[in-house]
Scaffold this motif. Structure first.
Motif, PDB file in Angstrom:
ATOM      1  N   SER A 221       9.414 -13.623  15.726  1.00  0.00           N
ATOM      2  CA  SER A 221       8.268 -14.276  15.094  1.00  0.00           C
ATOM      3  C   SER A 221       7.446 -13.280  14.273  1.00  0.00           C
ATOM      4  CB  SER A 221       7.389 -14.962  16.140  1.00  0.00           C
ATOM      5  OG  SER A 221       6.938 -14.038  17.110  1.00  0.00           O
ATOM      6  N   ILE A 222       7.354 -12.028  14.738  1.00  0.00           N
ATOM      7  CA  ILE A 222       6.639 -11.008  13.964  1.00  0.00           C
ATOM      8  C   ILE A 222       7.389 -10.713  12.677  1.00  0.00           C
ATOM      9  CG2 ILE A 222       5.887  -8.606  13.914  1.00  0.00           C
ATOM     10  CD1 ILE A 222       4.179 -10.248  15.749  1.00  0.00           C
ATOM     11  N   ILE A 223       8.710 -10.539  12.779  1.00  0.00           N
ATOM     12  CA  ILE A 223       9.518 -10.248  11.592  1.00  0.00           C
ATOM     13  C   ILE A 223       9.390 -11.368  10.572  1.00  0.00           C
ATOM     14  CG2 ILE A 223      11.904 -10.004  10.781  1.00  0.00           C
ATOM     15  CD1 ILE A 223      12.448  -8.454  13.394  1.00  0.00           C
ATOM     16  N   GLU A 224       9.365 -12.613  11.041  1.00  0.00           N
ATOM     17  CA  GLU A 224       9.209 -13.737  10.114  1.00  0.00           C
ATOM     18  C   GLU A 224       7.876 -13.684   9.382  1.00  0.00           C
ATOM     19  OE1 GLU A 224       9.235 -18.630  10.115  1.00  0.00           O
ATOM     20  OE2 GLU A 224       8.169 -17.495  11.644  1.00  0.00           O
ATOM     21  N   LEU A 249      12.373 -24.404  20.891  1.00  0.00           N
ATOM     22  CA  LEU A 249      13.658 -24.254  20.227  1.00  0.00           C
ATOM     23  C   LEU A 249      13.580 -24.606  18.741  1.00  0.00           C
ATOM     24  CD1 LEU A 249      15.942 -25.669  23.037  1.00  0.00           C
ATOM     25  CD2 LEU A 249      16.144 -23.383  22.030  1.00  0.00           C
ATOM     26  N   TYR A 250      12.797 -25.616  18.380  1.00  0.00           N
ATOM     27  CA  TYR A 250      12.720 -25.980  16.964  1.00  0.00           C
ATOM     28  C   TYR A 250      12.060 -24.865  16.156  1.00  0.00           C
ATOM     29  CZ  TYR A 250       7.689 -27.066  16.759  1.00  0.00           C
ATOM     30  OH  TYR A 250       6.320 -26.976  16.757  1.00  0.00           O
ATOM     31  N   ARG A 251      11.132 -24.133  16.778  1.00  0.00           N
ATOM     32  CA  ARG A 251      10.493 -23.018  16.081  1.00  0.00           C
ATOM     33  C   ARG A 251      11.468 -21.843  15.932  1.00  0.00           C
ATOM     34  NH1 ARG A 251       5.058 -22.510  15.512  1.00  0.00           N
ATOM     35  NH2 ARG A 251       5.194 -20.296  15.976  1.00  0.00           N
ATOM     36  N   ILE A 252      12.286 -21.624  16.954  1.00  0.00           N
ATOM     37  CA  ILE A 252      13.302 -20.579  16.850  1.00  0.00           C
ATOM     38  C   ILE A 252      14.283 -20.926  15.741  1.00  0.00           C
ATOM     39  CG2 ILE A 252      15.231 -19.469  18.055  1.00  0.00           C
ATOM     40  CD1 ILE A 252      13.601 -19.868  20.666  1.00  0.00           C
ATOM     41  N   ASP A 253      14.675 -22.206  15.671  1.00  0.00           N
ATOM     42  CA  ASP A 253      15.565 -22.656  14.600  1.00  0.00           C
ATOM     43  C   ASP A 253      14.935 -22.427  13.234  1.00  0.00           C
ATOM     44  OD1 ASP A 253      18.056 -24.258  13.851  1.00  0.00           O
ATOM     45  OD2 ASP A 253      16.480 -25.447  12.897  1.00  0.00           O
ATOM     46  N   LEU A 259      15.137 -16.395   8.163  1.00  0.00           N
ATOM     47  CA  LEU A 259      15.953 -15.189   7.990  1.00  0.00           C
ATOM     48  C   LEU A 259      17.119 -15.460   7.043  1.00  0.00           C
ATOM     49  CD1 LEU A 259      16.244 -13.674  11.600  1.00  0.00           C
ATOM     50  CD2 LEU A 259      14.575 -13.135   9.819  1.00  0.00           C
ATOM     51  N   LYS A 260      17.739 -16.612   7.215  1.00  0.00           N
ATOM     52  CA  LYS A 260      18.896 -16.936   6.373  1.00  0.00           C
ATOM     53  C   LYS A 260      18.482 -17.155   4.923  1.00  0.00           C
ATOM     54  CE  LYS A 260      22.934 -19.964   6.143  1.00  0.00           C
ATOM     55  NZ  LYS A 260      23.904 -18.840   6.197  1.00  0.00           N
ATOM     56  N   ARG A 261      17.414 -17.913   4.712  1.00  0.00           N
ATOM     57  CA  ARG A 261      16.994 -18.248   3.350  1.00  0.00           C
ATOM     58  C   ARG A 261      16.425 -17.052   2.597  1.00  0.00           C
ATOM     59  NH1 ARG A 261      13.024 -22.118   2.624  1.00  0.00           N
ATOM     60  NH2 ARG A 261      14.019 -22.740   0.661  1.00  0.00           N
ATOM     61  N   THR A 262      15.912 -16.070   3.327  1.00  0.00           N
ATOM     62  CA  THR A 262      15.399 -14.857   2.684  1.00  0.00           C
ATOM     63  C   THR A 262      16.458 -13.769   2.572  1.00  0.00           C
ATOM     64  OG1 THR A 262      14.517 -14.081   4.819  1.00  0.00           O
ATOM     65  CG2 THR A 262      13.003 -15.265   3.366  1.00  0.00           C
ATOM     66  N   GLY A 263      17.702 -14.097   2.939  1.00  0.00           N
ATOM     67  CA  GLY A 263      18.808 -13.175   2.747  1.00  0.00           C
ATOM     68  C   GLY A 263      18.961 -12.105   3.812  1.00  0.00           C
ATOM     69  N   LYS A 264      18.185 -12.195   4.873  1.00  0.00           N
ATOM     70  CA  LYS A 264      18.219 -11.138   5.882  1.00  0.00           C
ATOM     71  C   LYS A 264      19.472 -11.167   6.753  1.00  0.00           C
ATOM     72  CE  LYS A 264      13.275 -10.180   6.282  1.00  0.00           C
ATOM     73  NZ  LYS A 264      12.845 -11.028   5.164  1.00  0.00           N
ATOM     74  N   TYR A 292      21.947 -20.116  21.479  1.00  0.00           N
ATOM     75  CA  TYR A 292      23.290 -19.710  21.071  1.00  0.00           C
ATOM     76  C   TYR A 292      23.761 -20.537  19.872  1.00  0.00           C
ATOM     77  CZ  TYR A 292      23.181 -17.932  25.893  1.00  0.00           C
ATOM     78  OH  TYR A 292      22.835 -17.302  27.064  1.00  0.00           O
ATOM     79  N   GLU A 293      23.566 -21.844  19.952  1.00  0.00           N
ATOM     80  CA  GLU A 293      24.024 -22.736  18.882  1.00  0.00           C
ATOM     81  C   GLU A 293      23.204 -22.550  17.617  1.00  0.00           C
ATOM     82  OE1 GLU A 293      25.638 -26.385  21.729  1.00  0.00           O
ATOM     83  OE2 GLU A 293      23.513 -26.265  21.172  1.00  0.00           O
ATOM     84  N   ILE A 294      21.927 -22.303  17.772  1.00  0.00           N
ATOM     85  CA  ILE A 294      21.052 -22.064  16.616  1.00  0.00           C
ATOM     86  C   ILE A 294      21.534 -20.854  15.834  1.00  0.00           C
ATOM     87  CG2 ILE A 294      18.744 -21.249  15.974  1.00  0.00           C
ATOM     88  CD1 ILE A 294      17.663 -23.056  18.251  1.00  0.00           C
ATOM     89  N   VAL A 295      21.800 -19.768  16.540  1.00  0.00           N
ATOM     90  CA  VAL A 295      22.234 -18.537  15.872  1.00  0.00           C
ATOM     91  C   VAL A 295      23.623 -18.714  15.273  1.00  0.00           C
ATOM     92  CG1 VAL A 295      22.795 -16.102  16.187  1.00  0.00           C
ATOM     93  CG2 VAL A 295      20.815 -17.087  17.356  1.00  0.00           C
TER      94      VAL A 295
END
Length: 342
Positions: A221-224, A249-253, A259-264, A292-295
């Protein structure tokens, strides 16, 4: 008792072996050009304690002071210990000045943040790192201290230590369990320049591979929240580790989509998923996917190794990691392992 347990027990008891007395780079490898690795500590060096985020009392940090002194280090307590401004360890100005003084203090070889909470982001842009860059020292902590780890990585390429802090040192070592002992002693091992090697058991969700790269990461959450700022992590070619606590879980998703949309997640060397303490879904609002499924969903198109349930995070088995230092990372049918190269 295996070698790791034996060395931890000997160090706790003060019956140190020559290997535990040897300070400096013990791995035999040399830091690569461009990396800035603070000097490892030796007996007589001084560690500062400050509160850049939440408040803590002197009584609460005494166990950490006593143990670090038993390791042969001196301890200098900052002015923010025993200060309180609501949830903070003093006002923004007090926390800023205390951390600034420690960054500039030539006597200190390391700075341990007393606890996490919230507050580092409120002062990060007002800190002056000029003297620190000229003579780097180890910054130690996790959770909210991820702000400092990310800033040091992005702006200056200076290594730091992601680990437990003063509020996690057991008050009574005779009552501490083996995991508590090993995780606290891993801080000493990191500060002393010992090669760190950690492992996790195999999981069906893991993805195999063996890579080498600089380790970065911390609290998800800090990195985001640092995305787009001066402290935003650059992840290309890096081994990224992530952990979090108290999130739905929805916040983790949502954070992993960030992370994905910012290319990380695009050009990582590897991905390490540590502890995730999930907040239970509200009745009728079940998310329907596990961590696990989210990642897995977010990294499906990539080929780098991925592991889960690594011993880092808001949990008892939170071992010290050297951020900004090159590591090898391997995932196979026997589990996963991470080894520092210097």
């Amino acid at each position: 008792m295996n070698r790791k347990h034996f060395l931890s027990f000997m160090a706790m008891m003060g019956l140190t072996l020559p290997a535990l007395k040897s300070f400096g780079n013990l791995s035999g490898a040399e830091p690569e050009s461009g990396l800035k690795i603070p000097d490892y500590l030796k007996a007589g060096d001084t560690i500062g304690i400050t509160c850049p985020a939440g408040f803590i009392t002197m009584a609460e940090i005494l166990p950490s002071i006593q143990l670090m002194e038993s390791w042969g280090f001196k301890v200098k307590v900052g002015k923010t210990v025993d200060r309180r401004d609501f949830t903070f360890g003093g006002s923004d100005q007090e926390r800023l000045l205390d951390l600034q003084n420690m960054l500039d203090d030539p006597e200190l070889k390391a700075i341990m943040c007393a606890r996490g909470g919230y507050g580092a982001v409120r002062i990060i842009d007002q800190l002056n790192f000029d003297r620190f860059i000229a003579s780097p020292k180890w910054v130690i902590g996790f959770s909210d201290v991820t702000v400092l780890h990310c800033h040091l990585s992005r702006k200056y390429g200076i290594a730091s230590i992601h680990s437990k802090m003063c509020n996690s040192f057991p008050a009574d070592w005779t009552l501490a369990d083996p995991v508590q002992i090993e995780t606290i002693l891993s801080i000493r091992q990191a500060l002393s320049g010992e090669q760190l090697r950690y492992s996790a058991p195999p999981l069906s969700y893991n993805r195999a591979g063996k890579v080498e790269g600089i380790l970065i990461g911390g609290n998800l959450s800090i990195i985001e929240t640092l995305a787009g700022s001066k402290s935003d992590l650059k992840t290309e070619g890096k081994i990224l580790f992530l952990e979090d606590t108290g999130e739905y879980l929805y916040r983790i998703d949502r954070m992993f989509w960030n992370l994905k949309r910012t290319g990380k997640l695009d050009q990582l060397q590897g991905l390490i998923i540590g502890g995730f303490k999930v907040k239970p879904d509200d009745p009728g609002e079940e998310f329907g996917k596990t961590v696990y499924e989210i990642v897995q969903e977010k990294v499906r198109e990539y080929n780098y190794p991925v592991c889960f349930d690594f011993p880092v995070g808001h949990q008892r088995n939170n071992f010290a990691l050297k951020c900004g230092v090159r590591h090898t990372f391997e995932v196979n049918s026997s589990g996963s392992s991470l080894t520092s190269l210097y």
